[in-house]
Scaffold this active site. Structure first.
Site, PDB file in Angstrom:
ATOM      1  CB  SER A  95      -0.704  -0.061   1.164  1.00  0.00           C
ATOM      2  OG  SER A  95      -1.594   1.057   1.257  1.00  0.00           O
ATOM      3  CG  HIS A  99      -0.283  13.044   1.403  1.00  0.00           C
ATOM      4  ND1 HIS A  99      -1.428  13.391   0.889  1.00  0.00           N
ATOM      5  CD2 HIS A  99      -0.584  11.948   2.287  1.00  0.00           C
ATOM      6  CE1 HIS A  99      -2.279  12.593   1.522  1.00  0.00           C
ATOM      7  NE2 HIS A  99      -1.855  11.543   2.064  1.00  0.00           N
ATOM      8  CG  HIS A 109      -4.436   5.231  -2.713  1.00  0.00           C
ATOM      9  ND1 HIS A 109      -5.431   4.509  -3.322  1.00  0.00           N
ATOM     10  CD2 HIS A 109      -3.905   4.543  -1.687  1.00  0.00           C
ATOM     11  CE1 HIS A 109      -5.812   3.376  -2.785  1.00  0.00           C
ATOM     12  NE2 HIS A 109      -4.850   3.307  -1.646  1.00  0.00           N
ATOM     13  CG  ASN A 111      -4.332  -1.197  -2.146  1.00  0.00           C
ATOM     14  OD1 ASN A 111      -4.724  -2.371  -2.298  1.00  0.00           O
ATOM     15  ND2 ASN A 111      -5.421  -0.270  -2.133  1.00  0.00           N
ATOM     16  CB  THR A 112      -1.586  -4.703  -5.896  1.00  0.00           C
ATOM     17  OG1 THR A 112      -0.138  -4.455  -5.413  1.00  0.00           O
ATOM     18  CG2 THR A 112      -1.845  -4.146  -7.006  1.00  0.00           C
ATOM     19  NE  ARG A 113      -7.637  -5.886  -1.522  1.00  0.00           N
ATOM     20  CZ  ARG A 113      -7.884  -4.827  -2.196  1.00  0.00           C
ATOM     21  NH1 ARG A 113      -7.046  -3.802  -2.337  1.00  0.00           N
ATOM     22  NH2 ARG A 113      -9.233  -4.846  -2.679  1.00  0.00           N
ATOM     23  CG  HIS A 142      -7.091   8.781 -16.524  1.00  0.00           C
ATOM     24  ND1 HIS A 142      -7.529   7.841 -15.479  1.00  0.00           N
ATOM     25  CD2 HIS A 142      -7.499   9.942 -15.952  1.00  0.00           C
ATOM     26  CE1 HIS A 142      -8.237   8.688 -14.476  1.00  0.00           C
ATOM     27  NE2 HIS A 142      -8.169   9.766 -14.633  1.00  0.00           N
ATOM     28  CG  HIS A 171     -19.650  14.182   3.533  1.00  0.00           C
ATOM     29  ND1 HIS A 171     -18.944  13.057   3.162  1.00  0.00           N
ATOM     30  CD2 HIS A 171     -18.928  15.273   3.934  1.00  0.00           C
ATOM     31  CE1 HIS A 171     -17.680  13.514   3.333  1.00  0.00           C
ATOM     32  NE2 HIS A 171     -17.684  14.681   3.905  1.00  0.00           N
TER      33      HIS A 171
END
Lengths: 271, 271
Positions: A95, A99, A109, A111-113, A142, A171
């Site tokens: 992960s 910043h 950002h 992550n791979t799992r 992209h 929100h």
């Protein structure tokens, strides 16, 4: 050639370790500071290594890997495939959250799992959160992802849409950033193809961040730009603490708080 | 003397308005800046007024009042008393969060509310979050709360305990601050006594904050103290977005985002 599960566990956890080292070397080459590593053990089994650099270009970048195992609680079992007759799980992953100090460079950002219950699958994704979106940065990110997906015959548009849906602050009715890709439960009985893709995606992300930071790290910026960065980071905090499944799952299951909240920006402002 | 529900609604909403004005005057008297007011309407019925000052002593202080009404969704009905045969609710309240510029002065939080379904009750509380706890501040806050509870015959120790239990960051196993009191569903069929207490608590909080800020606003502080403040504020953010019922309820029910997240500190650091 049909690999046993134990072989897959070995290959994937070795890859995440290798990729951590590659990323550390790549990102350090752009900065004046160095990563600090810290290992942790998971009370239920396994552990991980956090590597964090608080630099002059990367204001804060974390590259965490972990290999953990144990039993899911009943609450989580229901939500996870392959747990009908056993609650045992094994999971390895990497992960990354970066910043940047310069508000002209997007936060990144990745992550791979690889997760194994009675089934096994890959999951992951990557996305950008610019405070000041720039066409070249967004489009090259992209289009590189599209090529990476295409070369392993995966549906880029589908995963792009899933990413946009996931990284959305309900929100505020606003997206967190400019998206990327997001996928889960990837298991098409073609481990080699899947694992190739996982590796290519990691290398793509590493190279993209390296080249993007190198290109933009000396871009001039104003106080107003910095204020936009601090504002965008408050949205990053809100997303991660209100919606991010990994964060909430980790905190509810007594995960390693420092490793989970490595994603938090070093500074944020609600202005 | 037995008041009708409509009288209670009128008295309580007028009080919250009166207290907002008193707090604005009190806090402005200590600062060089002024509050800015902003009214908002709730799509489902009612609305409120946010008053925010970004000052030189109060780095950010919000004093919000609202009077809203509508129908609870089925999800929330189950959790709220007096909704067996009707989902209608009416609620008025005041909510105050003060983040100070000087790291030697505790952040202060207060709210009281009157809610009516087929039952009606008061709820509320107040607490302090110092980055650098000081005995005089902590002890005078608690002893004033104890006196305020005692003079209306309420159980201070019970509400103090509820406050400590509520303002706790489970994932970090640490309290948010030094506590205060927290109470809900206060309805002992003694409206006059209850309402007197609500008014006394509001006045106590206003006076405490005024006197505490006046006493400490010119206290010298170091960079290390400021760093402690920024650190503590990150915990404040984590608590509010991960645990605070009012915040999560508001965000899930399409409440006014600016009013709900008025509680966020102006700046925070995950250091």
């Amino acid at each position: 050639m049909s690999l046993k599960l134990e072989d897959k566990k070995k290959l994937t956890s070795e890859w995440f370790q290798d990729l951590q080292n590659q990323m550390i070397n790549s990102f350090e080459s752009l900065d004046t500071k160095k990563f600090e590593k810290k290992s942790w053990e998971r009370p239920g089994g396994g552990g991980g290594t956090m590597a964090v650099m608080k630099g002059d270009v990367f204001e804060k970048v974390g590259v965490n890997i972990s290999v953990v195992h144990g039993k899911f609680t009943n609450e989580f079992k229901k939500k996870i495939p392959g747990t009908e007759s056993s609650a045992d799980f094994w999971a390895a992953g990497i992960s990354v959250v970066a910043h940047m100090k310069n508000p002209k460079i997007a936060a990144a950002h990745f992550n791979t799992r690889f997760i194994a219950t009675e089934k096994s699958w890959f999951g992951g994704g990557c996305d950008l959160t610019p405070a000041i979106p720039e066409d070249e940065e967004t489009q090259s990110f992209h289009s590189g992802l599209e090529k990476t997906c295409n070369s392993s015959s995966y549906d880029y548009q589908k995963w792009k849409k899933e990413c946009d849906e996931y990284f959305y602050l309900k929100h505020r009715k606003e997206p967190r950033g400019v998206g990327g890709i997001f996928f889960d439960y990837l298991n098409e009985d073609k481990f080699d193809n899947e694992f190739d893709f996982i590796k290519n995606l990691g290398l793509y992300f590493k190279n993209f961040v390296h080249d993007n930071v190198e290109r933009k790290k000396d871009s001039p910026y104003s106080e107003e730009d910095m204020s936009k960065l601090m504002h965008k980071r408050s949205r990053y905090v809100e997303f991660n603490l209100l919606y991010d499944r990994g964060t909430l799952f980790g905190l509810k299951t007594d995960g390693n708080v420092d490793a989970i909240l490595m994603s938090m920006p070093p500074r944020a402002e609600w202005n």
